[in-house]
Motif scaffolding. Structure first.
Motif, PDB file in Angstrom:
ATOM      1  N   ILE A  81      -6.399  -0.951   0.465  1.00  0.00           N
ATOM      2  CA  ILE A  81      -6.685  -1.880   1.758  1.00  0.00           C
ATOM      3  C   ILE A  81      -7.847  -2.817   1.694  1.00  0.00           C
ATOM      4  O   ILE A  81      -7.840  -4.033   1.526  1.00  0.00           O
ATOM      5  CB  ILE A  81      -6.930  -1.043   2.996  1.00  0.00           C
ATOM      6  N   GLU A  82      -8.837  -2.267   1.135  1.00  0.00           N
ATOM      7  CA  GLU A  82     -10.207  -3.082   0.947  1.00  0.00           C
ATOM      8  C   GLU A  82      -9.857  -4.019  -0.168  1.00  0.00           C
ATOM      9  O   GLU A  82     -10.439  -5.168  -0.194  1.00  0.00           O
ATOM     10  CB  GLU A  82     -11.488  -2.061   0.943  1.00  0.00           C
ATOM     11  N   ASP A  83      -9.333  -3.509  -1.236  1.00  0.00           N
ATOM     12  CA  ASP A  83      -9.069  -4.407  -2.259  1.00  0.00           C
ATOM     13  C   ASP A  83      -8.530  -5.686  -2.019  1.00  0.00           C
ATOM     14  O   ASP A  83      -8.344  -6.490  -2.743  1.00  0.00           O
ATOM     15  CB  ASP A  83      -8.477  -3.560  -3.709  1.00  0.00           C
ATOM     16  N   GLY A 123      -8.610  -7.322   0.613  1.00  0.00           N
ATOM     17  CA  GLY A 123      -9.170  -8.159   1.527  1.00  0.00           C
ATOM     18  C   GLY A 123      -8.984  -7.880   2.957  1.00  0.00           C
ATOM     19  O   GLY A 123      -9.200  -8.726   3.615  1.00  0.00           O
ATOM     20  N   ALA A 124      -8.610  -6.741   3.179  1.00  0.00           N
ATOM     21  CA  ALA A 124      -8.177  -6.104   4.809  1.00  0.00           C
ATOM     22  C   ALA A 124      -9.080  -5.138   5.015  1.00  0.00           C
ATOM     23  O   ALA A 124      -9.959  -4.466   4.370  1.00  0.00           O
ATOM     24  CB  ALA A 124      -6.741  -5.801   4.774  1.00  0.00           C
ATOM     25  N   THR A 125      -9.064  -4.747   6.312  1.00  0.00           N
ATOM     26  CA  THR A 125      -9.422  -3.556   6.583  1.00  0.00           C
ATOM     27  C   THR A 125      -8.679  -2.585   7.260  1.00  0.00           C
ATOM     28  O   THR A 125      -7.437  -2.956   7.862  1.00  0.00           O
ATOM     29  CB  THR A 125     -10.695  -3.786   7.956  1.00  0.00           C
ATOM     30  N   SER A 126      -9.020  -1.281   7.483  1.00  0.00           N
ATOM     31  CA  SER A 126      -7.872  -0.232   8.282  1.00  0.00           C
ATOM     32  C   SER A 126      -8.043  -0.272   9.640  1.00  0.00           C
ATOM     33  O   SER A 126      -9.345  -0.333  10.191  1.00  0.00           O
ATOM     34  CB  SER A 126      -8.157   0.948   7.594  1.00  0.00           C
ATOM     35  N   GLN A 150      -7.483   3.801   1.481  1.00  0.00           N
ATOM     36  CA  GLN A 150      -8.698   2.861   1.747  1.00  0.00           C
ATOM     37  C   GLN A 150      -8.889   1.846   0.754  1.00  0.00           C
ATOM     38  O   GLN A 150      -9.347   0.608   1.144  1.00  0.00           O
ATOM     39  CB  GLN A 150      -9.730   3.930   2.272  1.00  0.00           C
ATOM     40  N   ALA A 151      -8.989   2.613  -0.503  1.00  0.00           N
ATOM     41  CA  ALA A 151      -9.487   1.613  -1.477  1.00  0.00           C
ATOM     42  C   ALA A 151      -8.539   0.305  -1.870  1.00  0.00           C
ATOM     43  O   ALA A 151      -8.753  -0.760  -1.955  1.00  0.00           O
ATOM     44  CB  ALA A 151      -9.684   2.326  -2.858  1.00  0.00           C
ATOM     45  N   ALA A 189      -8.246   6.209   6.780  1.00  0.00           N
ATOM     46  CA  ALA A 189      -7.334   4.946   6.559  1.00  0.00           C
ATOM     47  C   ALA A 189      -5.929   5.140   6.835  1.00  0.00           C
ATOM     48  O   ALA A 189      -5.008   4.226   6.693  1.00  0.00           O
ATOM     49  CB  ALA A 189      -7.680   4.324   5.392  1.00  0.00           C
ATOM     50  N   CYS A 205       0.773  -1.319   0.038  1.00  0.00           N
ATOM     51  CA  CYS A 205      -0.150  -0.065  -0.052  1.00  0.00           C
ATOM     52  C   CYS A 205       0.995   1.261   0.096  1.00  0.00           C
ATOM     53  O   CYS A 205       0.511   2.237  -0.859  1.00  0.00           O
ATOM     54  CB  CYS A 205      -0.695   0.027   1.302  1.00  0.00           C
ATOM     55  N   CYS A 211      -2.698  -2.106   8.399  1.00  0.00           N
ATOM     56  CA  CYS A 211      -4.037  -2.936   7.791  1.00  0.00           C
ATOM     57  C   CYS A 211      -4.108  -4.280   8.963  1.00  0.00           C
ATOM     58  O   CYS A 211      -3.095  -4.442   9.499  1.00  0.00           O
ATOM     59  CB  CYS A 211      -3.462  -3.528   6.483  1.00  0.00           C
TER      60      CYS A 211
END
Length: 271
Positions: A60-62, A64-67, A57-58, A78, A35, A109
Motif C-alpha cells: 500500500i505504501e509503495d 503511494g497510498a495509506t491504509s 502494508q508495504a 493494514a 494488493c 487503501c
C-alpha cells in the motif's frame, strides 16, 4: 489537507457523486485489488498472518497510498485476516496458517483521498469440499447482489438476492455486519444489508458509492465479538466466508471498482 466532499446528499442522507468522482474511486479500488492479487502467492501453510499484513502494508505504501485501518478506532494493522470460523475483523499476528485453512483478507487503501475497500477468500493448502461449497456460494451471492444494482431498484433487492441464494444452499447470512457507503470517507450511509425483502429500502440512484460484502455461514447466522473488541466469530464455530467489492451506481447498472486485474478474485476459479 482534506479535500471538500463533492456531490450532494439525497433525501435518504446518501451522497450522490458526480461522474468525475468515479475516476478517484476507480484508482483506489484498482490499487486495493492489486494488493489482494499480490498476497495470493504468500498465503500458504506455515506463514503467519502478521507476515501477510506486513507485506500488505508495504505494498500500500509503495503504491503511494495509506491504509484506512491503521489508527482506525485504535486498530494497528493494514488488514483484517479472518480464518475459518472468524467472520470478520480478525487481527493479524503470530497465528500460523495450517493446511486446509480458509481465510478472508480485507484491505482498504486511501489513494488521493479516495477509499478502495475489498476483501476476498484465500486457501492455505488443500481445500476441503465443504469449504469449497461455502466459498462458491458466498462468491455467487455477492455477484447476484451486484447484479441487482441499477437505478430504480432498491437496497432490499440486493439483500433479497443474496439471502435467497445463500439459504437455497442451506447456508445462513450474517445479520450483525453489513456493507456501507464510502468515497472520500471510510464509512457512510447507507447501511447495505445482505438480507431483506425485495422492493424495500432506499431507491438506488446513479452516483451512489457503497460496498456489498456478504458474510455467509455453514451453520447458524449468530456471531459474537471476542474480548479483544474486534474479532467476530460464529457462535457455533462453523466456518464462514466473505467476499467484498466497492461499487458505483451508473446510469444502467454499476461499476465494480475493485475487480481483480489478474482475474483471481475467486481463489479456485478466478473471476
Amino acid at each position: 489537507m482534506h479535500r471538500a466532499k463533492t456531490g450532494f446528499l439525497n433525501k435518504d442522507g446518501i451522497r450522490i457523486h458526480p461522474a468525475e468522482d468515479f475516476v478517484g474511486m476507480r484508482a483506489a479500488g484498482h490499487l486495493t485489488a492489486r494488493c489482494l492479487d499480490m498476497i495470493i502467492e504468500h498465503v500458504k501453510p506455515g506463514v503467519t498472518t502478521g507476515e501477510l499484513d506486513a507485506r500488505i502494508q508495504a505494498f500500500i505504501e509503495d503504491g503511494g497510498a495509506t491504509s484506512a485501518t491503521i489508527g482506525y478506532r485504535g486498530y494497528q494493522h493494514a488488514s483484517c485476516i479472518s480464518i475459518n470460523h472468524v467472520v470478520c475483523h480478525g487481527i493479524p499476528g503470530d497465528k500460523v496458517l495450517k493446511n486446509g485453512d480458509i481465510l478472508n483478507i480485507d484491505v482498504t487503501c486511501i489513494l488521493d483521498g479516495w477509499f478502495g475497500d475489498s476483501s476476498r477468500m484465500y486457501v492455505a493448502g488443500k481445500l476441503a469440499r465443504r469449504d469449497e461449497r461455502l466459498i462458491d456460494a458466498t462468491h455467487e451471492s455477492l455477484m447476484l447482489g451486484i447484479a441487482a444494482v441499477k437505478p430504480g431498484n432498491t437496497f432490499g433487492d440486493i439483500g433479497a438476492a443474496i439471502q435467497r441464494y445463500a439459504e437455497s444452499h442451506h447456508m445462513s447470512v450474517v445479520r450483525d455486519f453489513c456493507g456501507h457507503g464510502l468515497g472520500q470517507v471510510f464509512h457512510a450511509a447507507p447501511n447495505v444489508l445482505h438480507y431483506g425483502r425485495a422492493g424495500s429500502g432506499a431507491v438506488l440512484e446513479e452516483g451512489m458509492f457503497f460496498t456489498i460484502e456478504p458474510m455467509i455461514n455453514l451453520g447458524k447466522p449468530s456471531t459474537k465479538v471476542l474480548a479483544d473488541g474486534w474479532t467476530a466469530v460464529t457462535k457455533d464455530k462453523k466456518n464462514t466466508a466473505q467476499f467484498e467489492h466497492s461499487i458505483g451506481v451508473t446510469d444502467d447498472g454499476c461499476e465494480i471498482f475493485t475487480l481483480s486485474p489478474a482475474g483471481k478474485f475467486h481463489p479456485t476459479r478466478g473471476a
